[in-house]
Scaffold this active site. Sequence first.
Site, PDB file in Angstrom:
ATOM      1  N   HIS A  26       3.339   9.004  11.259  1.00  0.00           N
ATOM      2  CA  HIS A  26       2.450   7.836  11.269  1.00  0.00           C
ATOM      3  C   HIS A  26       2.081   7.454  12.702  1.00  0.00           C
ATOM      4  O   HIS A  26       0.908   7.255  13.028  1.00  0.00           O
ATOM      5  CB  HIS A  26       3.160   6.671  10.564  1.00  0.00           C
ATOM      6  CG  HIS A  26       2.408   5.380  10.611  1.00  0.00           C
ATOM      7  ND1 HIS A  26       2.605   4.429  11.592  1.00  0.00           N
ATOM      8  CD2 HIS A  26       1.422   4.891   9.814  1.00  0.00           C
ATOM      9  CE1 HIS A  26       1.794   3.413  11.379  1.00  0.00           C
ATOM     10  NE2 HIS A  26       1.062   3.672  10.302  1.00  0.00           N
ATOM     11  N   CYS A  77     -12.957  14.650   6.548  1.00  0.00           N
ATOM     12  CA  CYS A  77     -12.565  13.492   7.356  1.00  0.00           C
ATOM     13  C   CYS A  77     -11.070  13.456   7.614  1.00  0.00           C
ATOM     14  O   CYS A  77     -10.532  12.427   7.959  1.00  0.00           O
ATOM     15  CB  CYS A  77     -13.030  12.202   6.697  1.00  0.00           C
ATOM     16  SG  CYS A  77     -12.259  11.885   5.105  1.00  0.00           S
TER      17      CYS A  77
END
Length: 883
Positions: free
Chosen positions: A457, A837
């Site tokens: 993350h 994306c």
Amino acid sequence: MISKSKLVYDFSEGSREMRDLLGGKGANVAEMTRILGPERVPAGFTITTEVCVAYMEADRQEPEGLEEQVSEALGRLEAHAGRELGHARDPLLVSVRSGARESMPGMLDTVLNLGLNHESVEGLAKITKNERFAWDSFRRFVQMFANVCRGVSGESIEAAIERHKAEAGVELDTELDVDRLRALTGDLEALYRQKTGEDFPQDPYEQLRHAIRAVFDSWLGERAVAYRRMNRIPDRWGTAANVQQMVFGNKGDSSCSGVAFSRDEVTGEPEPSGDFLVNAQGEDVVSGVRTPRDISELRGAMPSAHQELMDILRALEGHYRDMQDTEFTVEEGSLFMLQTRSAQRPAQAGVRFAVDAVNEGLLEKHEALLTIDADRLDALLHDTFVPGTEFTILTEGVAASPGAARGQIVFTADDAVTAAGEGRQVVLVRPFTEAEDVKGFKAAQGIVTSRGGKASHAALVARGMGKPCVAGAGALEIDLNAKVARVDGQELHEGDVITLDGSTGTITLDEVPLEEPQMTPEFETVLKWSDEMRTLGVRANADTAEDATKAREFGAEGIGLCRSEHIFLGTKHQSTMQAMIMAETDEERGAALQELGSLQKEHFKALFGVMQGQPVTIRLLDPPLHEFIPNAEELAQQVQRARSEGNNDLAELEHTLDRVHELTETNPMLGTRGVRLAVLHPDVYEMQVSAIVRAALEVIEELGEAPMLEVMIPLVAYEQEVELMRELVDRVVDREGASDLELSLGTMIELPRACFVADLIAQRADFFSFGTNDLTQTALGFSRDDVGGEMLARYLDQDILERSPFETIDKPGVGWLVRLAAWVGREAKPELKLGICGEHGGDPESIAFFQLAGLDYVSCSPYRVPIARVAAAQAAVAETPGG
Ligand code: ADP
Ligand code: MG
Ligand code: MG
């Protein structure tokens, strides 16, 4: 297994195309022999990389026929040189040099002056009338042979040399006279005997056999293996061994050895750069025994050799059509070239060379573009350490997001925000990060975590925001309660200043000076060419008006991914989102939704204002709901505390905790998220669509034009889900009285099923955008949040993987799903628009793949947009060579 019976090639037989077989050094020495002429390159021959492979496979046994072929090649070399190896009166001396397919600087071994022994050294002294030179060469040979071929330690050899220098009262080895060199050689031979239990070999053929073996063995040496791991060079390639007639840079003041680049290797400026040492052999230049002189001084020292070298550098550049990195020796005024290869270059030098090469007529634009390493351009877009600065590394982790940053340590996102509010520069240090820490990323100069890798993350968010990040610095022990980090017995406290380099993964306590990135005119030129040449569109992933502005500055042609949940995650609006999720009654829920709707509308309005006229893809809410509500563990602690203190919030807290438990899933990534959430609770997507529509109408009214709106549904697996969502969107558009508004509806393609039924989905969607992060996760069954640690490292180590599939798309697997979906999707709907994306949208190697898969555009973080523009142009050029 050896496929050919030819194991040895003379330099006159080789060429640059034969690099796999002859290694880079051997192939280029052969090429130089052809183009510069045999008088410029000492003659010799190459034992192929296949021999090394066979030698390894046979447990360090030379293949049959090798000895014979080497002795024949040596015979030809002796005939050419008019001397015999190690002859007592006029010896031929050779170097034995390693040379792999890819250059591995300094990793493999080389032996110089082979062929000297007690007799031939005297012969050499006589015939050259230079006794000092002969003994200098012999002691170097004994030194190198002992070290390289028999593992006598460099320290013990150095100690002997130092002892003699001290006794002679001199500082440099060039100041040792003949008697000293004789004595030193004797001592080195004694050392050899002591360490190996054998006499120093006098037979030149035995010397040669040992040296060739040593070169092959060095391929298997620890240093070389570690280097290959780091640079992803396969073990099975092997190295070649080159045997080459010696030329001597240590014959006195009209001789030298050096390295030269055809242009400045740091800046790329057209003036050649390099170093040389008078009266020295090549290893002195790199080993640092003496400080080398700048190549510009060669002009004064040896004018004609200097001029020849400059001419040759230009000629080599012209021939290879690339910047060259060479090694040379001048023997009594005559110049010899010993090596050439394409120069490694930092980003600014690469860009400068590309532009100059076109201006000079050396390369066509499309060729010049291909000389640029797009990945390295990152360095031009972020702060960096001032090159060449020395500093002490505190600890290292994964280079997770490029750029350098400095600041005071803070341990929580809130502390980062507070500090930033006070105008302090901080670095956020955490074991790992979560959605609620994102506000701290914004406030910090950089991020350090002790766990996780490039796909963590922290790494993803940091790259998206262009913040430097070192992840997984495992030696850091972070105690969040005490707010200290410990490493190697040192304690770091809140407020201590650290500096990190996210391009290399290093952390230091030294205040290394930082340098701002510069958009040079050359870089602008390269980007302009790229835009002319590429066929792929380049968009940015941008959630806010601020990101969007950055994206446009970097040349994005639209937004390929706007994460609509952005304003509710880790912001002050998270509580409204929580209220909606926790609501007991329809009224409460309705009220919360209305408030969220107007926040969302204002947010979109700001973004649309920046993006007028360009496409903007808005992804409706994607994450599982529990990401928006308090952490269950923390909440449970609060409940405990409330209970023991008899707090009156207890009932409410308990209730919240129950709800959190209800929402918590074992596998949230595969749980109730994306379109599934909308199937359960359509009102959230309705709120979002109406916010989009209202924002667009207001922007049109106020500014005259809105962006081209593309609403995107995440996590679609079933075509019926799309149908349901189309009905939802139509319903809201109707209700808002906006049926004139142009708005297309598409889906993320991020589940394998969606790829298989892409035709069915395409019939109901206007566009696809491949979400390759989730598609990789779901296709491989690798959890993207956990894969960064031990396991991925082992997979890379054992060559199961070449690169992380979250960085570079797994072409045969995940890539195949992309191609399949693109193909059947377009079969069903030829005008279907296709984009990507995921993180892969900014990775040059993946971009080349997306070009071939026929996608229309890639979308990546704003900071990678320039890289993607260049990479897309390179992909287009590669697809249709000749531009
Ligand atoms: P590396 O791959 O570590 O650069 P090389 O094989 O290029 O090793 O050898 C290192 C240096 O040794 C060369 O740069 C050159 O200066 C010297 N050298 C190698 N072969 C010869 C030779 N035949 N004559 C003179 N010097 C040589
Ligand atoms: Mg070399
Ligand atoms: Mg996704």
